[in-house]
Scaffold this motif. Structure first.
Motif, mmCIF file in Angstrom:
data_model
loop_
_atom_site.group_PDB
_atom_site.id
_atom_site.type_symbol
_atom_site.label_atom_id
_atom_site.label_comp_id
_atom_site.label_asym_id
_atom_site.label_seq_id
_atom_site.Cartn_x
_atom_site.Cartn_y
_atom_site.Cartn_z
ATOM 1 N N LYS A 1 -12.188 2.648 1.580
ATOM 2 C CA LYS A 1 -13.795 2.018 1.804
ATOM 3 C C LYS A 1 -13.591 0.642 2.154
ATOM 4 O O LYS A 1 -14.124 0.186 2.940
ATOM 5 N N GLN A 2 -12.748 0.035 1.107
ATOM 6 C CA GLN A 2 -12.692 -1.383 1.204
ATOM 7 C C GLN A 2 -12.052 -1.821 2.631
ATOM 8 O O GLN A 2 -12.262 -2.860 3.414
ATOM 9 N N PHE A 3 -10.936 -1.056 2.831
ATOM 10 C CA PHE A 3 -10.337 -1.154 4.017
ATOM 11 C C PHE A 3 -11.067 -1.059 5.349
ATOM 12 O O PHE A 3 -11.327 -1.994 6.200
ATOM 13 N N GLN A 4 -12.027 -0.143 5.396
ATOM 14 C CA GLN A 4 -12.791 0.264 6.416
ATOM 15 C C GLN A 4 -14.009 -1.046 6.489
ATOM 16 O O GLN A 4 -14.283 -1.589 7.613
ATOM 17 N N ASN A 5 -14.434 -1.537 5.382
ATOM 18 C CA ASN A 5 -15.319 -2.419 5.084
ATOM 19 C C ASN A 5 -14.721 -3.956 5.850
ATOM 20 O O ASN A 5 -15.403 -4.329 6.428
ATOM 21 N N ASP A 6 -13.491 -4.039 5.513
ATOM 22 C CA ASP A 6 -12.859 -5.361 5.764
ATOM 23 C C ASP A 6 -12.238 -5.262 7.212
ATOM 24 O O ASP A 6 -12.489 -6.351 8.067
ATOM 25 N N TYR B 1 1.186 -6.241 3.487
ATOM 26 C CA TYR B 1 -0.262 -6.782 3.211
ATOM 27 C C TYR B 1 -1.092 -5.480 2.463
ATOM 28 O O TYR B 1 -1.824 -5.696 1.580
ATOM 29 N N GLU B 2 -1.194 -4.648 3.390
ATOM 30 C CA GLU B 2 -2.056 -3.700 3.022
ATOM 31 C C GLU B 2 -1.624 -2.922 1.829
ATOM 32 O O GLU B 2 -2.770 -2.596 1.056
ATOM 33 N N ILE B 3 -0.502 -2.583 1.453
ATOM 34 C CA ILE B 3 -0.084 -2.065 0.446
ATOM 35 C C ILE B 3 -0.737 -2.949 -1.111
ATOM 36 O O ILE B 3 -1.166 -2.515 -1.823
ATOM 37 N N SER B 4 -0.412 -4.302 -0.568
ATOM 38 C CA SER B 4 -0.663 -5.427 -1.987
ATOM 39 C C SER B 4 -2.377 -5.077 -1.930
ATOM 40 O O SER B 4 -2.916 -5.242 -3.056
ATOM 41 N N LYS B 5 -3.024 -5.312 -0.767
ATOM 42 C CA LYS B 5 -4.410 -5.322 -0.800
ATOM 43 C C LYS B 5 -5.265 -4.259 -1.185
ATOM 44 O O LYS B 5 -6.298 -4.140 -1.720
ATOM 45 N N TYR B 6 -4.794 -3.063 -0.582
ATOM 46 C CA TYR B 6 -5.663 -1.734 -0.770
ATOM 47 C C TYR B 6 -5.033 -0.585 -1.463
ATOM 48 O O TYR B 6 -5.641 0.526 -1.456
ATOM 49 N N THR B 7 -3.770 -0.749 -2.388
ATOM 50 C CA THR B 7 -3.420 0.269 -2.943
ATOM 51 C C THR B 7 -3.319 -0.120 -4.419
ATOM 52 O O THR B 7 -3.088 -1.217 -4.674
ATOM 53 N N ASP B 8 -3.185 0.997 -5.351
ATOM 54 C CA ASP B 8 -2.637 0.410 -6.767
ATOM 55 C C ASP B 8 -1.202 0.648 -7.068
ATOM 56 O O ASP B 8 -0.861 0.757 -7.951
ATOM 57 N N ILE B 9 -0.329 0.798 -5.847
ATOM 58 C CA ILE B 9 1.054 0.570 -6.059
ATOM 59 C C ILE B 9 1.477 -0.659 -6.652
ATOM 60 O O ILE B 9 0.866 -1.615 -6.535
ATOM 61 N N LYS B 10 2.347 -0.548 -7.715
ATOM 62 C CA LYS B 10 2.800 -1.545 -8.529
ATOM 63 C C LYS B 10 3.778 -2.471 -8.029
ATOM 64 O O LYS B 10 4.025 -3.538 -8.419
#
Ligand SMILES: Cc1cc2nc3c(=O)[nH]c(=O)nc-3n(C[C@H](O)[C@H](O)[C@H](O)COP(=O)(O)OP(=O)(O)OC[C@H]3O[C@@H](n4cnc5c(N)ncnc54)[C@H](O)[C@@H]3O)c2cc1C
Length: 450
Positions: A440-445, A24-33
């Protein structure tokens, strides 16, 4: 592109709550393809992350009397991530639940300990309250009265709250991680079931992950979140040979009634690696009370499935260091008695009587008709043996080879810390793959404010 040609940026082995949280975190918070997850069984979280394998508790450190303040601060941070994730998607009362919870001290020494602990921890957990006997009679009467309605003679004190989220169905949580990850169409996400990884080799900078059906997947980086199997896979690649492991199975007794209104934990003997027996509402059993877990040494890595004896044997890495750890543990009469008693809990009829004796410390009125052995409930906590220091390690461990592959070992409270552990790995993955983590988005969420 077929799987034979595809080189994934990241491949995750193991679809329990740890593997799915990372997915989940890879998909939501990174630009890994591209990310692929390989799972041995037919669906997500059938082993320790299943709702019936564990106690469903968000271990945030407030009522876990074995946690130091330092450890409590760490687990609180990751426990809050699970809570914030569920709130973000509106999973309260569906996957995450609020129950009253408390730890109780019984007798003078334990009561003194609980009050001292409360004073030390109240700044970190300002919502904690102290419950005296009179208050407990009102909010958790089963702690006080025996079968004849007579009140407890011993001193008792509870420290707890009714304002917090306490309980999660970690299997349902894992399913949401996968579904929410897949909803991002900017990344190739692939989850493959019925696929057991056999070998991992690094050839020309690319990991070749071969399954028992002889199919090979390729990836630039690999995270092994295979629970009790992670160390076995590490050993097969020659990593983590300074660790062994000993699988401790946990079983439960269940009731067909709501004997307790909420979670009740007890003061733990600090020498023992596990939480003392507790009572919890089971969200898969209409919130009826489940007591446990027990702690039983088992020569296998999966509680209810056969075929893992040789993996157990090889991952224990038995030698004189391991022998010394066992001898030292067994020399201590508290630990020796605890191990023997936990064997007894599994014996038909006598086991129940022995278990009742312990459980009556929580509920004095508990009778043989009130509980039954919970068949099919429980899991395995693989405890890590630190062979270099000849010690049983408490809690989780991770082997980061620094060469693009990480192995995570996740006994309790691994389900609570799934998002926090995944965050640690996401940062390492992004560094290794030269990708970007939207912290930043991770911390926010997911992180608590200041
Ligand atoms: C009795 C008990 C009570 C507990 N209570 C709590 C609690 O209340 N709160 C809490 O936070 N934690 C609790 N825990 C701990 C928690 O259950 C675990 O830390 C957590 O479930 C670990 O998740 P995981 O994904 O790392 O491992 P697992 O859930 O074990 O998942 C590992 C996955 O890897 C797969 N796998 C293994 N080998 C391979 C392979 N070769 N190829 C492909 N796939 C593979 C498995 O099939 C499995 O799906 C408890 C544990 C037990 C046993």
């Amino acid at each position: 592109m077929s799987d034979d040609e595809q080189i994934y940026e990241l491949l995750i082995i193991g679809g329990g709550v740890s593997g799915s949280a990372l997915f989940y975190e890879i998909s939501k918070y990174t630009d890994i393809k591209s990310v692929c997850l390989l799972e041995k069984y037919e669906e997500i979280s059938t082993l320790n992350s299943n709702a019936r394998a564990n106690s469903q508790t968000i271990h945030c450190g407030d009522i876990e009397t074995n946690y130091t303040l330092e450890k409590a601060k760490k687990v609180k941070r990751t426990a809050k991530m699970v809570e914030k994730y569920c709130l973000q998607y509106g999973y309260e009362n569906e996957i995450m639940f609020k129950h009253q919870k408390m730890a109780i001290g019984i007798g003078y020494e334990e009561c003194k300990f609980m009050i001292k602990r409360y004073e030390e921890f109240k700044e970190l957990y300002p919502y904690l309250e102290v419950y005296d006997k009179q208050k407990l009679e009102e909010i958790e009467p089963a702690l006080i009265f025996d079968e004849n309605g007579k009140g407890r003679d011993e001193e008792i004190v509870g420290v707890g709250t009714d304002s917090q989220y306490t309980t999660v169905n970690f299997k349902a949580l894992s399913d949401t991680f996968i579904n929410n990850a897949k909803s991002n169409k900017d990344i190739k996400t692939n989850v493959v079931f019925d696929t057991k990884v056999d070998t991992i080799e690094k050839i020309d900078g690319i990991f070749n992950i071969t399954t028992t059906k002889n199919k090979t997947y390729k990836a630039k980086m690999v995270i092994v979140n295979a629970g009790a199997h992670s160390l076995h896979l590490a050993h097969k690649m020659g990593h983590g040979l300074h660790y062994g492991q000993i699988p401790m199975a946990g079983s439960f007794y269940k009731s067909s009634k709501k004997i307790l209104k909420g979670k009740v934990y007890m003061v733990q003997n600090p020498k023992l690696p596990f939480a003392a027996l507790h009572g919890d509402p089971d969200v898969t059993l209409d919130e009826n009370t489940r007591f446990g877990p027990t702690a039983l040494v088992l020569p296998k890595l999966e509680r209810f499935k056969n075929g893992t004896f040789f993996e157990f044997l090889s991952s224990m890495q038995f030698d004189t260091n391991v022998m010394k750890i066992f001898v030292d543990l067994l020399k201590d009469s508290d630990i020796r008695n605890y191990i023997l008693r936990n064997f007894l809990f599994e014996v038909p009829y006598f086991g129940k009587l022995a278990f009742l004796k312990d459980a009556r410390k929580i509920v004095p009125s508990l009778g043989t008709k009130d509980i039954e052995y919970a068949k099919g409930f429980g899991g395995v906590r693989a405890q890590i043996l630190d062979k270099e220091n000849q010690k049983l390690m408490l809690g989780e461990a991770s082997i980061n080879t620094g060469d693009g592959i990480i192995f995570n070992m996740t006994p309790s409270p691994g389900a609570t810390s799934c998002l926090g552990n995944a965050q640690r790995d996401v940062e390492l993955i992004c560094e290794y793959l030269d990708a970007t983590f939207d912290k930043k988005q991770f911390q926010n969420d997911l992180e608590e404010g200041e």
